[in-house]
Design a protein around this motif. Sequence first.
Motif, short mmCIF file in Angstrom:
data_model
loop_
_atom_site.label_atom_id
_atom_site.label_comp_id
_atom_site.label_asym_id
_atom_site.label_seq_id
_atom_site.Cartn_x
_atom_site.Cartn_y
_atom_site.Cartn_z
N ILE A 31 0.87 -1.17 0.00
CA ILE A 31 0.00 0.00 0.00
C ILE A 31 0.90 1.22 0.00
N LEU A 32 0.83 2.00 -1.05
CA LEU A 32 1.62 3.22 -1.16
C LEU A 32 0.95 4.31 -0.33
N LEU A 33 1.69 4.86 0.62
CA LEU A 33 1.14 5.90 1.49
C LEU A 33 1.51 7.30 1.01
N GLY A 34 2.58 7.43 0.27
CA GLY A 34 2.97 8.72 -0.25
C GLY A 34 4.37 8.68 -0.82
N PHE A 35 4.69 9.68 -1.62
CA PHE A 35 6.03 9.77 -2.19
C PHE A 35 6.33 11.21 -2.57
N TYR A 36 7.61 11.52 -2.62
CA TYR A 36 8.03 12.83 -3.08
C TYR A 36 9.47 12.74 -3.59
N SER A 37 9.86 13.71 -4.40
CA SER A 37 11.21 13.80 -4.91
C SER A 37 11.92 14.95 -4.23
N ALA A 45 6.88 6.18 1.01
CA ALA A 45 6.36 5.60 2.25
C ALA A 45 5.30 4.57 1.86
N GLY A 46 5.40 3.39 2.42
CA GLY A 46 4.44 2.36 2.09
C GLY A 46 4.38 1.29 3.16
N MET A 47 3.36 0.47 3.07
CA MET A 47 3.21 -0.69 3.95
C MET A 47 3.29 -1.93 3.07
N TYR A 48 4.12 -2.87 3.48
CA TYR A 48 4.31 -4.09 2.71
C TYR A 48 3.98 -5.29 3.60
N ASN A 49 3.14 -6.17 3.09
CA ASN A 49 2.77 -7.39 3.81
C ASN A 49 3.27 -8.57 2.98
N PHE A 50 4.29 -9.26 3.51
CA PHE A 50 4.85 -10.40 2.80
C PHE A 50 4.13 -11.67 3.21
N VAL A 70 17.92 2.47 1.75
CA VAL A 70 16.81 2.61 2.69
C VAL A 70 17.24 3.56 3.81
N VAL A 71 16.44 4.60 4.00
CA VAL A 71 16.74 5.61 5.03
C VAL A 71 16.24 5.14 6.39
N SER A 72 15.01 4.67 6.46
CA SER A 72 14.47 4.14 7.72
C SER A 72 13.43 3.08 7.41
N ILE A 73 13.25 2.19 8.38
CA ILE A 73 12.28 1.10 8.22
C ILE A 73 11.76 0.71 9.59
N GLU A 74 10.48 0.40 9.66
CA GLU A 74 9.86 -0.12 10.88
C GLU A 74 9.35 -1.51 10.56
N LEU A 75 9.68 -2.47 11.40
CA LEU A 75 9.25 -3.84 11.19
C LEU A 75 8.30 -4.27 12.30
N ASN A 76 7.22 -4.93 11.92
CA ASN A 76 6.27 -5.51 12.86
C ASN A 76 6.08 -6.96 12.50
N GLY A 77 6.10 -7.81 13.50
CA GLY A 77 5.85 -9.22 13.24
C GLY A 77 7.07 -10.07 13.37
#
Length: 77
Positions: A31-37, A45-50, A70-77
């Motif tokens: 799910i793409l949450l947003g982007f900018y250049s 910014a996005g949410m990825y469900n593998f 990758v600048v930053s990442i949050e992992l859940n699970g």
Amino acid sequence: MSDMWIAKFVYKHDCIVGNRQKHYALMCHAILLGFYSKGNSKHIAGMYNFIGDEKNIKKIAKEIKTDKRVVSIELNG
């Protein structure tokens, strides 16, 4: 009378997630949450469900986390 053209394009996209997803045989819902250049950089910014083998999901998460693009990442699970 018109001529018909058939063209075949081969395009390789260098994607941080997509290339690895294929390598580890995982499905991914994104799910793409947003982007900018900013300058020459693209910020996404996005949410990825593998979906797939848990062992491969952990491997792909570790690889993405250590990717220098990758600048930053949050992992859940």
